[in-house]
Scaffold this motif. Structure first.
Motif: not given
Length: 714
Positions: A5-11, A50-53, A58-64
């Protein structure tokens, strides 16, 4: 390959709504009305996408899960405060719910607030509300959580009192603000307790060290020791009682209807009231350490679920019926937290967000179609005039009452099953009381929900009936009564504040035929109706029972790592082991459960009283006059708060002012000043500047001194 998960996306998720709020609020004249709604809608849409992404990662790609600090706020000694994000499946689910519902509310607002002078200001506020809630759910520390906590409280104050020229709106927003300050005081004490015991405000550090406080005692009063975990958790939950409107800190929520309907939907569905439920679920590693705290949570939730739902039966304002429904459903969520079914609580939070937003926005559509009328006794027969509003509200109602296969069934029935499991195992009166409260609450919910539908959309068309002079609704509460009185004297009945302003009891309103709302109002209703039907079926297995959509292939729990509950207390897992065999079998099982038959009983009784035999309610009111009066008075909680706590505080303030003005100022401060002034005046008279005055004084002094010496020597 793991997708980080990208920090810039969360920002971007957090800052996009804030950017829209700033542009619409500070540059409203430059961007105009269209610019204000486009910039805020674009900001929330970006945040939603971006929230859906992130949820898909987390759900579909197994991101930590993401847990990092992005900015150091301050550092004092060994204590650090950061702005940071903890984004796991719990917070990602909340982000999607908040931004999706907020986006639809933004679109809906274009039609609802079209004639309002504060158009740009309103868009700025609701976009700021979205930013505040995102900061709350994405935080990775208690201090940022408290920032978001207070920010949603502040913006709700601004929005509830949006029409600030109305005395009832000013009273309502002050009431919400002050009642929440009571809860927030307890919340702040809980955070202070966390800092005292753990030396950190970071979630990761606190949760990792939570077991170290198990069994630790603290003496708050001499000779009485309390568990530290119990004290911290109860203080934190008092904050949740304010935000999530639990008895007795619930009194502000019904009065929040004084704000425009879009903000009612946003407060009740996705933002402010869900904050407390989310917070307790997030703090599950702490709450699991205290059986006493969980029992307290359970009792408060059960009381709220049943007893506030009963008040909805006697309400006649269409928005207030839905408001009391929110109180009751928040009680269900709190019961889930109290029986350690945290996942079921936040799952009901998610499903409830869709159908409760749908019901509020549907009520707003009715108000538009009825030319600002809100009293259901002045409606009737609207089904043929407003078909889209009717069918979408019917879907929302079926979801709310927990009809099998609708989204509300899968979350609500799981809570009831979990409460039954806990009552069987705990063998305590609180557990038994909670089970019966949520079970009987199903009957109450069905009754007031279909009462609303029948009075509004079915039966005789009452909107053409003449309005009696000095009409005051016999069941209206004090704020409704005040609004009606102001209308009778011609104050602001049709002012520029637009929709919802008063109850519209004048002949002008009834000269128009009701009409369906414009597309910017009906499209959000349709988009909310879809998840109200489908989202439960397709997500319940994954989110609650660790299976795929059809109940096969055991998976890791969805909230693993987000919610911490011991195996011995995991009531959701026990319910799954007993009755979960896929969403279809679960719904079929629901048809045989006691909750379904009680729901059916509420539907049948409402149908008889408000469709087949409409003369029955008046007779029932006469027969049950005393219970009805108790419900109309809301069990006296308003009187207790206004006349008791607020009145007591006002009286204490008057006594304090009297002591300050008469004793402290009058005697100590002003009295000292008078003494100094008297001495100064006497001294000033003696200092005349004439030589013979001083010579005379010296002679008198010498005579006095000689007289004293002669007397002494004798």
């Amino acid at each position: 390959m793991e997708h980080a998960i990208s920090k810039s996306v969360l920002l971007a998720i957090v800052l996009a709504p804030l950017f829209g709020a700033i542009i619409a609020g500070l540059f409203r004249r430059q961007v105009g009305r269209a610019g204000a709604h486009w910039v805020t809608i674009l900001g929330v849409a970006v945040s939603c996408a971006l929230s859906v992404h992130v949820l898909w990662q987390l759900v579909g790609q197994g991101a930590s899960p993401f847990n990092e600090n992005v900015y150091t706020w301050f550092q004092v000694g060994g204590i650090e405060a950061h702005v940071g994000f903890m984004v796991d499946k719990l917070s990602a689910m909340m982000m999607v719910v908040v931004t999706f519902v907020s986006l639809l509310v933004h679109i809906y607002t274009i039609g609802y607030m079209a004639e309002d002078d504060g158009y740009q200001r309103f868009f700025s506020y609701i976009s700021l509300f979205t930013f505040s809630m995102l900061m709350l759910v994405m935080s990775n520390n208690f201090l940022q959580l408290f920032f978001g906590w207070e920010a949603v409280g502040l913006v709700s104050y601004l929005l509830i009192g949006f029409w600030f020229k109305r005395p009832t709106a000013v009273f309502a927003n002050l009431k919400a603000f002050l009642v929440n300050r009571v809860g927030d005081f307890g919340f702040l004490l809980g955070i202070a307790g966390v800092l005292l015991m753990f030396g950190s405000l970071d979630y990761g550090s606190v949760f990792a060290n939570a077991p170290t406080i198990a069994g630790v005692k603290i003496a708050i009063f001499a000779g009485h020791e309390w568990s530290v975990a119990t004290v911290i958790c109860i203080c934190l939950f008092i904050g949740a009682m304010g935000k999530s409107a639990q008895v007795p800190l619930h009194v502000w929520l019904p009065d929040s209807m004084e704000g425009p309907t879009p903000i009612s939907a946003l407060i009740h569905a996705a933002t402010m009231v869900t904050a407390g439920i989310f917070m307790v679920a997030r703090m599950s590693p702490l709450f699991e350490l205290s059986e006493t705290a969980l029992t307290f949570v359970l009792f408060i939730g059960a009381t709220t679920a049943f007893w506030t739902g009963l008040i909805g039966i006697v309400q006649n304002d269409i928005k207030r019926v839905v408001a009391y429904s929110t109180l009751s459903q928040l009680g269900y969520m709190t019961v889930a937290l109290g029986v350690s079914a945290y996942s079921a609580g936040v799952y009901h939070l998610m499903t409830h967000a869709f159908f409760k937003a749908l019901l509020f926005l549907g009520a707003g559509s009715v108000i538009i179609g009825m030319h600002h009328e809100q009293d259901m006794r002045r409606m009737g027969g609207l089904k043929k005039y407003m078909p889209i509003t009717y069918w979408t509200m019917l879907i929302g109602t079926l979801a709310l009452i927990g009809t099998p296969f609708f989204s509300g069934f899968y979350s609500k029935d799981t809570i009831i099953e979990a409460a039954a499991e806990h009552a069987h195992e705990a063998n305590s009166w609180v557990a038994t009381y909670a089970y019966w409260a949520v079970l009987l609450g199903a009957f109450v919910t069905a009754f007031y929900s279909f009462r609303l539908l029948y009075l509004t959309f079915h039966g005789k068309e009452r909107f053409h009936d003449p309005v009696p002079d000095h009409y005051v609704a016999p069941e209206a509460d004090s704020s409704e009564h005040e609004s009606q009185l102001s209308e009778q004297h011609g104050h602001d009945a049709h002012d520029a504040h637009g929709h919802d302003n008063g109850h519209g009891h004048d002949d002008h309103h009834h000269a128009h035929t009701p009409h369906e709302s414009p597309w910017v109002v009906t499209v959000p209703l349709i988009l909310l109706a879809i998840p109200s039907v489908l989202i439960g079926f397709f997500t319940v297995g994954t989110m609650l029972f660790g299976t795929d959509v059809m109940g096969h292939h055991k998976q890791l729990p969805f909230f693993l790592g987000s919610i911490d509950v011991g195996a011995a207390r995991d009531t959701v897992a026990k319910v799954g082991a007993e009755v979960w065999h896929g969403p279809i079998a679960y719904a079929m099982h629901g048809f045989k459960a006691p909750a379904f038959w009680l729901t059916l009983g509420g539907f049948v009784l409402a149908t008889i009283m408000y469709w087949w035999k409409p003369e029955l309610p008046a007779k029932a009111r006469r027969i049950f006059a005393w219970p009805v009066r108790v419900l109309e008075n809301k069990y006296g909680f308003d009187a207790l708060w206004i006349g008791g706590f607020a009145g007591g505080g006002l009286g204490l303030g008057k006594v304090s002012r009297a002591i300050d003005s008469h004793l402290i100022d009058g005697v100590a401060v002003n009295g000292s000043a008078r003494v100094v002034d008297l001495v100064a005046r006497l001294t000033r008279r003696m200092q005349s500047g004439y030589l013979y005055h001083y010579a005379f004084a010296m002679i008198i002094g010498l005579i006095a001194l000689l007289a004293a010496l002669i007397r002494y020597w004798r």
